[in-house]
Design a protein around this motif. Structure first.
Motif, PDB file in Angstrom:
ATOM      1  N   CYS A  53      39.234  38.731  29.713  1.00  0.00           N
ATOM      2  CA  CYS A  53      38.682  40.014  30.142  1.00  0.00           C
ATOM      3  C   CYS A  53      37.181  39.838  30.321  1.00  0.00           C
ATOM      4  O   CYS A  53      36.493  39.373  29.401  1.00  0.00           O
ATOM      5  N   ILE A  54      36.671  40.190  31.502  1.00  0.00           N
ATOM      6  CA  ILE A  54      35.266  39.925  31.797  1.00  0.00           C
ATOM      7  C   ILE A  54      34.485  41.232  31.918  1.00  0.00           C
ATOM      8  O   ILE A  54      35.051  42.296  32.178  1.00  0.00           O
ATOM      9  N   GLU A  55      33.174  41.122  31.753  1.00  0.00           N
ATOM     10  CA  GLU A  55      32.276  42.273  31.744  1.00  0.00           C
ATOM     11  C   GLU A  55      32.202  42.931  33.119  1.00  0.00           C
ATOM     12  O   GLU A  55      32.084  42.254  34.144  1.00  0.00           O
ATOM     13  N   THR A  56      32.301  44.266  33.151  1.00  0.00           N
ATOM     14  CA  THR A  56      32.454  45.001  34.408  1.00  0.00           C
ATOM     15  C   THR A  56      31.228  44.894  35.306  1.00  0.00           C
ATOM     16  O   THR A  56      31.345  44.640  36.514  1.00  0.00           O
ATOM     17  N   ARG A  57      30.033  45.118  34.746  1.00  0.00           N
ATOM     18  CA  ARG A  57      28.837  45.136  35.587  1.00  0.00           C
ATOM     19  C   ARG A  57      28.584  43.787  36.250  1.00  0.00           C
ATOM     20  O   ARG A  57      28.178  43.722  37.418  1.00  0.00           O
ATOM     21  N   GLN A  58      28.843  42.715  35.525  1.00  0.00           N
ATOM     22  CA  GLN A  58      28.641  41.398  36.102  1.00  0.00           C
ATOM     23  C   GLN A  58      29.663  41.128  37.208  1.00  0.00           C
ATOM     24  O   GLN A  58      29.338  40.543  38.249  1.00  0.00           O
ATOM     25  N   ALA A  59      30.901  41.570  36.998  1.00  0.00           N
ATOM     26  CA  ALA A  59      31.924  41.395  38.033  1.00  0.00           C
ATOM     27  C   ALA A  59      31.587  42.216  39.275  1.00  0.00           C
ATOM     28  O   ALA A  59      31.744  41.746  40.401  1.00  0.00           O
ATOM     29  N   ASN A  60      31.093  43.436  39.083  1.00  0.00           N
ATOM     30  CA  ASN A  60      30.725  44.276  40.229  1.00  0.00           C
ATOM     31  C   ASN A  60      29.585  43.659  41.032  1.00  0.00           C
ATOM     32  O   ASN A  60      29.546  43.769  42.262  1.00  0.00           O
ATOM     33  N   ALA A  61      28.649  43.023  40.324  1.00  0.00           N
ATOM     34  CA  ALA A  61      27.538  42.380  41.034  1.00  0.00           C
ATOM     35  C   ALA A  61      28.044  41.279  41.958  1.00  0.00           C
ATOM     36  O   ALA A  61      27.546  41.098  43.075  1.00  0.00           O
ATOM     37  N   ALA A  62      29.052  40.547  41.512  1.00  0.00           N
ATOM     38  CA  ALA A  62      29.619  39.489  42.361  1.00  0.00           C
ATOM     39  C   ALA A  62      30.449  40.069  43.494  1.00  0.00           C
ATOM     40  O   ALA A  62      30.438  39.563  44.625  1.00  0.00           O
ATOM     41  N   MET A  63      31.155  41.161  43.221  1.00  0.00           N
ATOM     42  CA  MET A  63      32.013  41.764  44.240  1.00  0.00           C
ATOM     43  C   MET A  63      31.212  42.414  45.364  1.00  0.00           C
ATOM     44  O   MET A  63      31.728  42.592  46.474  1.00  0.00           O
ATOM     45  N   LYS A  64      29.977  42.793  45.089  1.00  0.00           N
ATOM     46  CA  LYS A  64      29.155  43.423  46.117  1.00  0.00           C
ATOM     47  C   LYS A  64      28.831  42.469  47.267  1.00  0.00           C
ATOM     48  O   LYS A  64      28.404  42.900  48.341  1.00  0.00           O
ATOM     49  N   THR A  65      29.021  41.172  47.035  1.00  0.00           N
ATOM     50  CA  THR A  65      28.787  40.213  48.117  1.00  0.00           C
ATOM     51  C   THR A  65      29.873  40.272  49.180  1.00  0.00           C
ATOM     52  O   THR A  65      29.685  39.754  50.278  1.00  0.00           O
ATOM     53  N   MET A  66      31.016  40.892  48.829  1.00  0.00           N
ATOM     54  CA  MET A  66      32.097  41.023  49.803  1.00  0.00           C
ATOM     55  C   MET A  66      31.736  42.108  50.823  1.00  0.00           C
ATOM     56  O   MET A  66      31.290  43.189  50.442  1.00  0.00           O
ATOM     57  N   PRO A  67      31.941  41.860  52.127  1.00  0.00           N
ATOM     58  CA  PRO A  67      31.585  42.876  53.127  1.00  0.00           C
ATOM     59  C   PRO A  67      32.468  44.116  53.058  1.00  0.00           C
ATOM     60  O   PRO A  67      32.024  45.213  53.371  1.00  0.00           O
ATOM     61  N   ASN A  68      33.734  43.953  52.659  1.00  0.00           N
ATOM     62  CA  ASN A  68      34.674  45.074  52.604  1.00  0.00           C
ATOM     63  C   ASN A  68      35.222  45.217  51.187  1.00  0.00           C
ATOM     64  O   ASN A  68      35.575  44.225  50.545  1.00  0.00           O
ATOM     65  N   LYS A  69      35.318  46.467  50.725  1.00  0.00           N
ATOM     66  CA  LYS A  69      35.815  46.744  49.378  1.00  0.00           C
ATOM     67  C   LYS A  69      37.308  47.057  49.455  1.00  0.00           C
ATOM     68  O   LYS A  69      37.728  48.124  49.855  1.00  0.00           O
ATOM     69  N   THR A  70      38.135  46.065  49.089  1.00  0.00           N
ATOM     70  CA  THR A  70      39.580  46.251  49.015  1.00  0.00           C
ATOM     71  C   THR A  70      40.080  45.582  47.736  1.00  0.00           C
ATOM     72  O   THR A  70      39.410  44.723  47.155  1.00  0.00           O
ATOM     73  N   ASP A  71      41.289  45.967  47.314  1.00  0.00           N
ATOM     74  CA  ASP A  71      41.881  45.338  46.129  1.00  0.00           C
ATOM     75  C   ASP A  71      42.070  43.837  46.351  1.00  0.00           C
ATOM     76  O   ASP A  71      41.875  43.030  45.437  1.00  0.00           O
ATOM     77  N   ARG A  72      42.455  43.478  47.572  1.00  0.00           N
ATOM     78  CA  ARG A  72      42.669  42.062  47.884  1.00  0.00           C
ATOM     79  C   ARG A  72      41.373  41.268  47.762  1.00  0.00           C
ATOM     80  O   ARG A  72      41.340  40.196  47.162  1.00  0.00           O
ATOM     81  N   ASN A  73      40.283  41.805  48.302  1.00  0.00           N
ATOM     82  CA  ASN A  73      38.994  41.123  48.215  1.00  0.00           C
ATOM     83  C   ASN A  73      38.471  41.071  46.784  1.00  0.00           C
ATOM     84  O   ASN A  73      37.836  40.095  46.376  1.00  0.00           O
ATOM     85  N   ASP A  74      38.731  42.140  46.028  1.00  0.00           N
ATOM     86  CA  ASP A  74      38.305  42.140  44.625  1.00  0.00           C
ATOM     87  C   ASP A  74      39.035  41.060  43.830  1.00  0.00           C
ATOM     88  O   ASP A  74      38.440  40.389  42.980  1.00  0.00           O
ATOM     89  N   ALA A  75      40.332  40.896  44.097  1.00  0.00           N
ATOM     90  CA  ALA A  75      41.097  39.835  43.415  1.00  0.00           C
ATOM     91  C   ALA A  75      40.558  38.466  43.793  1.00  0.00           C
ATOM     92  O   ALA A  75      40.458  37.560  42.947  1.00  0.00           O
ATOM     93  N   ARG A  76      40.182  38.296  45.061  1.00  0.00           N
ATOM     94  CA  ARG A  76      39.594  37.032  45.496  1.00  0.00           C
ATOM     95  C   ARG A  76      38.275  36.770  44.771  1.00  0.00           C
ATOM     96  O   ARG A  76      38.007  35.644  44.334  1.00  0.00           O
ATOM     97  N   ALA A  77      37.450  37.807  44.665  1.00  0.00           N
ATOM     98  CA  ALA A  77      36.165  37.638  43.983  1.00  0.00           C
ATOM     99  C   ALA A  77      36.366  37.282  42.510  1.00  0.00           C
ATOM    100  O   ALA A  77      35.665  36.415  41.973  1.00  0.00           O
ATOM    101  N   LEU A  78      37.326  37.927  41.859  1.00  0.00           N
ATOM    102  CA  LEU A  78      37.595  37.617  40.454  1.00  0.00           C
ATOM    103  C   LEU A  78      38.087  36.184  40.284  1.00  0.00           C
ATOM    104  O   LEU A  78      37.728  35.503  39.310  1.00  0.00           O
ATOM    105  N   ALA A  79      38.913  35.722  41.206  1.00  0.00           N
ATOM    106  CA  ALA A  79      39.388  34.338  41.143  1.00  0.00           C
ATOM    107  C   ALA A  79      38.230  33.359  41.287  1.00  0.00           C
ATOM    108  O   ALA A  79      38.155  32.341  40.571  1.00  0.00           O
ATOM    109  N   GLN A  80      37.296  33.643  42.193  1.00  0.00           N
ATOM    110  CA  GLN A  80      36.136  32.767  42.368  1.00  0.00           C
ATOM    111  C   GLN A  80      35.222  32.809  41.135  1.00  0.00           C
ATOM    112  O   GLN A  80      34.634  31.785  40.756  1.00  0.00           O
ATOM    113  N   ILE A  81      35.104  33.969  40.510  1.00  0.00           N
ATOM    114  CA  ILE A  81      34.315  34.076  39.269  1.00  0.00           C
ATOM    115  C   ILE A  81      34.930  33.209  38.180  1.00  0.00           C
ATOM    116  O   ILE A  81      34.225  32.521  37.431  1.00  0.00           O
TER     117      ILE A  81
END
Length: 270
Positions: free
Chosen positions: A76-104
């Motif tokens: 389980c990872i810290e929310t604010r840090q995960a959101n900072a990484a997810m903001k690099t994605m151009p589109n906000k979708t569940d699929r892109n968020d899962a991709r960002a979490l996998a890269q983290i």
């Protein structure tokens, strides 16, 4: 080859993404938001997963416990840090968020969050339920005071047990005001009874819990404070130093420093 998974948890479904150590997406999918369904979906991928990342949310603790119970390396990872990484994605979708979490998970750029035990989570829920009833009861009492003030009646500061009798005494034979106030007084009476039941549960737990009894030996510390602190800390050995507890609770001053500017702020939480 090492593989890493990211799970983006929503209310009904969870988006799943698996990447290899080079960052290439290997598998993607969705599963029902249940521990067993997630385990079956990850098992069908049939890859040796190094880390499985979940962003902290209201359902994470339940899913985390279930996945870990099956022997999978969930984190389980810290929310604010995960959101900072997810903001690099151009589109906000569940699929892109899962991709960002996998890269983290692959890069290791995350801060692991301690997931409290189920017992401590239940204690916190009990305290929240008690506080909610108390707040709503105060809200209704303030509404009653406001209605009485419209009629020029000043209630004063009676105790909670004497609140309803004092209101009825001051209203007297005024049937119009009584018709407005009586339903509210009935609600307050019910809430007061249930509030007492919740408070009794807190007292019973604090009386049996050894740590709470030790905390209550400190002057000014009662059952509610003791149980709240016990449920918040959960496992003391997760803090390297005792002063880290204050920072965890937000009791250290905030600071902003840039160039010659250095501002010491207030505590982040109360």
């Amino acid at each position: 080859m090492k593989y890493f998974a990211g799970l983006d948890v929503s209310l009904e479904e969870t988006a799943i993404c698996v990447v290899d150590e080079s960052g290439r997406i290997v598998k993607e999918g969705r599963a029902a938001n249940e521990p067993r369904a997630l385990y079956e979906a990850l098992r069908k991928i049939d890859l040796p997963l190094e880390r499985i990342g979940l962003e902290a949310c209201s359902l994470t603790a339940w899913l985390y416990d279930g996945i870990r119970a099956e022997g999978l390396p969930a984190i389980c990872i810290e929310t604010r840090q995960a959101n900072a990484a997810m903001k690099t994605m151009p589109n906000k979708t569940d699929r892109n968020d899962a991709r960002a979490l996998a890269q983290i998970m692959r890069t290791g750029w995350y801060r692991q969050v301690h997931v409290k035990s189920q017992q401590c989570r239940l204690w916190r829920s009990l305290l929240v339920a008690r506080r909610t009833v108390l707040n709503e009861m105060r809200t209704i009492e303030n509404v009653v005071r406001a209605i009485l003030r419209e009629a020029g009646i000043k209630l004063g500061t009676p105790g909670r047990a004497a609140f309803a009798p004092r209101v009825r005494e001051l209203i007297g034979a005024d049937t119009v005001i009584m018709a407005l106030v009586e339903p509210l007084l009935a609600i307050v009476a019910t809430m007061l009874r249930e509030f007492g039941r919740l408070t009794k549960q807190v007292f019973n737990i604090a009386r049996k819990e050894q740590v709470c009894r030790r905390l209550m030996s400190v002057p000014g510390v009662g059952p509610i404070t003791a149980l709240a602190f016990r449920a918040t800390v959960d496992q003391p050995d997760r803090f390297r130093r005792s002063r880290d507890v204050g920072a965890h609770l937000g009791l250290t001053p905030a600071r902003y420093q840039s160039g010659e500017t250095d501002i010491q702020g207030k505590v982040s939480r109360c």
